[in-house]
Design a protein around this motif. Structure first.
Motif, PDB file in Angstrom:
ATOM      1  N   ALA A 180       0.794  -1.235   0.000  1.00 36.34           N
ATOM      2  CA  ALA A 180       0.000   0.000   0.000  1.00 36.34           C
ATOM      3  C   ALA A 180       0.824   1.282   0.000  1.00 36.34           C
ATOM      4  O   ALA A 180       0.402   2.270  -0.583  1.00 36.34           O
ATOM      5  CB  ALA A 180      -0.929   0.002   1.214  1.00 36.34           C
ATOM      6  N   LEU A 181       1.970   1.271   0.653  1.00 39.25           N
ATOM      7  CA  LEU A 181       2.709   2.516   0.835  1.00 39.25           C
ATOM      8  C   LEU A 181       3.970   2.639  -0.010  1.00 39.25           C
ATOM      9  O   LEU A 181       4.301   3.723  -0.468  1.00 39.25           O
ATOM     10  CB  LEU A 181       3.092   2.676   2.319  1.00 39.25           C
ATOM     11  N   ASN A 182       4.692   1.544  -0.183  1.00 41.85           N
ATOM     12  CA  ASN A 182       6.018   1.642  -0.787  1.00 41.85           C
ATOM     13  C   ASN A 182       6.047   1.477  -2.298  1.00 41.85           C
ATOM     14  O   ASN A 182       7.092   1.620  -2.902  1.00 41.85           O
ATOM     15  CB  ASN A 182       6.967   0.616  -0.155  1.00 41.85           C
ATOM     16  N   ALA A 183       4.943   1.176  -2.912  1.00 37.25           N
ATOM     17  CA  ALA A 183       4.862   1.011  -4.367  1.00 37.25           C
ATOM     18  C   ALA A 183       5.950   0.081  -4.884  1.00 37.25           C
ATOM     19  O   ALA A 183       6.651   0.393  -5.838  1.00 37.25           O
ATOM     20  CB  ALA A 183       4.920   2.372  -5.062  1.00 37.25           C
ATOM     21  N   GLU A 184       6.102  -1.065  -4.227  1.00 33.59           N
ATOM     22  CA  GLU A 184       7.099  -2.033  -4.644  1.00 33.59           C
ATOM     23  C   GLU A 184       6.490  -2.953  -5.705  1.00 33.59           C
ATOM     24  O   GLU A 184       5.282  -2.975  -5.895  1.00 33.59           O
ATOM     25  CB  GLU A 184       7.605  -2.815  -3.428  1.00 33.59           C
ATOM     26  N   HIS A 185       7.352  -3.685  -6.399  1.00 33.69           N
ATOM     27  CA  HIS A 185       6.902  -4.460  -7.557  1.00 33.69           C
ATOM     28  C   HIS A 185       7.441  -5.882  -7.527  1.00 33.69           C
ATOM     29  O   HIS A 185       8.505  -6.150  -6.977  1.00 33.69           O
ATOM     30  CB  HIS A 185       7.362  -3.783  -8.850  1.00 33.69           C
ATOM     31  N   ILE A 186       6.700  -6.763  -8.183  1.00 31.37           N
ATOM     32  CA  ILE A 186       7.114  -8.145  -8.380  1.00 31.37           C
ATOM     33  C   ILE A 186       6.900  -8.487  -9.852  1.00 31.37           C
ATOM     34  O   ILE A 186       5.838  -8.199 -10.417  1.00 31.37           O
ATOM     35  CB  ILE A 186       6.298  -9.122  -7.507  1.00 31.37           C
ATOM     36  N   LEU A 187       7.909  -9.116 -10.452  1.00 29.73           N
ATOM     37  CA  LEU A 187       7.815  -9.578 -11.824  1.00 29.73           C
ATOM     38  C   LEU A 187       7.430 -11.051 -11.800  1.00 29.73           C
ATOM     39  O   LEU A 187       8.059 -11.850 -11.107  1.00 29.73           O
ATOM     40  CB  LEU A 187       9.167  -9.411 -12.530  1.00 29.73           C
ATOM     41  N   VAL A 188       6.387 -11.399 -12.525  1.00 32.23           N
ATOM     42  CA  VAL A 188       5.968 -12.786 -12.639  1.00 32.23           C
ATOM     43  C   VAL A 188       6.558 -13.342 -13.932  1.00 32.23           C
ATOM     44  O   VAL A 188       6.370 -12.771 -15.007  1.00 32.23           O
ATOM     45  CB  VAL A 188       4.426 -12.923 -12.652  1.00 32.23           C
TER      46      VAL A 188
END
Length: 129
Positions: free
Chosen positions: A71-79
């Motif tokens: 919600a806060l850090n705008a982190e990402h994961i690549l699938v």
């Protein structure tokens, strides 16, 4: 594991944030009891986040699995849905495991009471970390 899955959790033995580390360790006994192999990475501090499922799906990215990251850090994961790339990721994970020591459930239970107490107190703060 209940469904026959082979699950390895690789975490850094070196801590960068004491409270976070103690809260994290408070979950190890439950994980070990469930059949998860908890591996402590010893080569250096490890901050990688990756997951492979069978030989077909991989996930790699910056996100922790917590509400703050989502919600806060705008982190990402690549699938990754490619057996070749998933295989390369799995090879890297095996390299991590080669530099680990495994936690043993019986040995883990023998740690001093004051450490267990500290871990469980830290666990109370885990929703905020």
């Amino acid at each position: 594991m209940l469904r026959g899955a082979d699950v390895h959790l690789v975490v850094s033995e070196t801590e960068d944030q004491v409270l976070v580390s103690w809260a994290q360790r408070s979950y190890y006994e439950e994980l070990l009891e469930a059949g998860v192999e908890v591996q402590l990475y010893q080569a250096s501090f490890l901050h990688a986040k990756s997951l492979t499922i069978d030989d077909h799906i991989g996930l790699v990215g910056t996100s922790n699995m917590d509400i703050r990251s989502f919600a806060l850090n705008a982190e990402h994961i690549l699938v990754i849905h490619d057996p070749g790339m998933t295989g390369r990721l799995k090879t890297e994970q095996q390299r991590y495991i080669a530099n680990c020591r495994s936690l043993d459930l019986q040995q883990w239970r023998q740690r001093p009471f004051w450490i267990k107490l500290g871990e469980h107190l830290a666990r109370l703060t885990s929703p905020l970390l």
